[in-house]
Design a protein around this motif. Structure first.
Motif, PDB file in Angstrom:
ATOM      1  N   VAL A  32       0.842  -1.198   0.000  1.00  0.00           N
ATOM      2  CA  VAL A  32       0.000   0.000   0.000  1.00  0.00           C
ATOM      3  C   VAL A  32       0.878   1.249   0.000  1.00  0.00           C
ATOM      4  CG1 VAL A  32      -1.660   1.335   1.351  1.00  0.00           C
ATOM      5  CG2 VAL A  32      -1.977  -1.126   1.072  1.00  0.00           C
ATOM      6  N   LEU A  33       1.903   1.266   0.837  1.00  0.00           N
ATOM      7  CA  LEU A  33       2.810   2.407   0.915  1.00  0.00           C
ATOM      8  C   LEU A  33       3.526   2.620  -0.414  1.00  0.00           C
ATOM      9  CD1 LEU A  33       4.104   4.627   2.614  1.00  0.00           C
ATOM     10  CD2 LEU A  33       5.797   2.951   3.379  1.00  0.00           C
ATOM     11  N   ASP A  34       4.003   1.544  -1.031  1.00  0.00           N
ATOM     12  CA  ASP A  34       4.670   1.661  -2.334  1.00  0.00           C
ATOM     13  C   ASP A  34       3.716   2.212  -3.387  1.00  0.00           C
ATOM     14  OD1 ASP A  34       7.000   0.691  -1.227  1.00  0.00           O
ATOM     15  OD2 ASP A  34       6.696  -1.378  -1.958  1.00  0.00           O
ATOM     16  N   GLY A  35       2.473   1.740  -3.374  1.00  0.00           N
ATOM     17  CA  GLY A  35       1.489   2.249  -4.329  1.00  0.00           C
ATOM     18  C   GLY A  35       1.206   3.726  -4.133  1.00  0.00           C
ATOM     19  N   LEU A  36       1.110   4.144  -2.885  1.00  0.00           N
ATOM     20  CA  LEU A  36       0.880   5.573  -2.597  1.00  0.00           C
ATOM     21  C   LEU A  36       2.065   6.415  -3.036  1.00  0.00           C
ATOM     22  CD1 LEU A  36      -0.789   5.320   0.924  1.00  0.00           C
ATOM     23  CD2 LEU A  36      -1.876   6.013  -1.212  1.00  0.00           C
ATOM     24  N   ARG A  37       3.264   5.932  -2.794  1.00  0.00           N
ATOM     25  CA  ARG A  37       4.467   6.680  -3.209  1.00  0.00           C
ATOM     26  C   ARG A  37       4.524   6.838  -4.715  1.00  0.00           C
ATOM     27  NH1 ARG A  37       8.630   3.868   1.021  1.00  0.00           N
ATOM     28  NH2 ARG A  37       8.237   5.308   2.747  1.00  0.00           N
TER      29      ARG A  37
END
Length: 122
Positions: free
Chosen positions: A114-119
């Motif tokens: 999720v964090l990678d997708g948001l970044r």
């Protein structure tokens, strides 16, 4: 869309789409996923039923169907309950984190994804 006038908006009240019923015949969550089965309803249905069935050609949530139909969620649930009763659609209950077969909310790999997708989006 049927029952809509460009200048006046919705011509018929939303509860007319459900025949005045306020309780669906099936328990549906807003996140329940609806999918058309390919079975044709034996009884004639209203235009809102037909539009809901078309939306279920792909897997779509109850909330998305309500938004597309521009109907209150409870009216949409009544319509979908009718379609469930005649076998035209099937419902899949939403999966919540921590439930059987669903990743736990504290699963670090899920949180990292999720964090990678948001970044990437920012």
């Amino acid at each position: 869309m049927p029952w809509v006038d460009d200048s006046a908006g919705r011509v018929a009240r939303p509860y007319t789409a459900s025949g005045g019923r306020t309780r669906p015949s099936a328990v549906l969550d807003l996140l329940s996923l609806m999918t058309a089965t390919g079975v044709r309803p034996r009884t004639p249905l209203g235009p809102e039923h037909t539009m809901a069935l078309k939306l279920c050609a792909g897997t779509v949530s109850v909330a998305e169907i309500a938004a597309q139909l521009r109907l209150p969620a409870v009216v949409t649930k009544v319509l979908l309950g009718d379609l469930l009763d005649c076998g035209a659609v099937r419902a899949t209950a939403p999966r919540f984190p921590g439930a059987a077969g669903c990743p736990a909310a504290d699963d670090q790999s899920l949180l990292r994804a999720v964090l990678d997708g948001l970044r990437r989006r920012l």
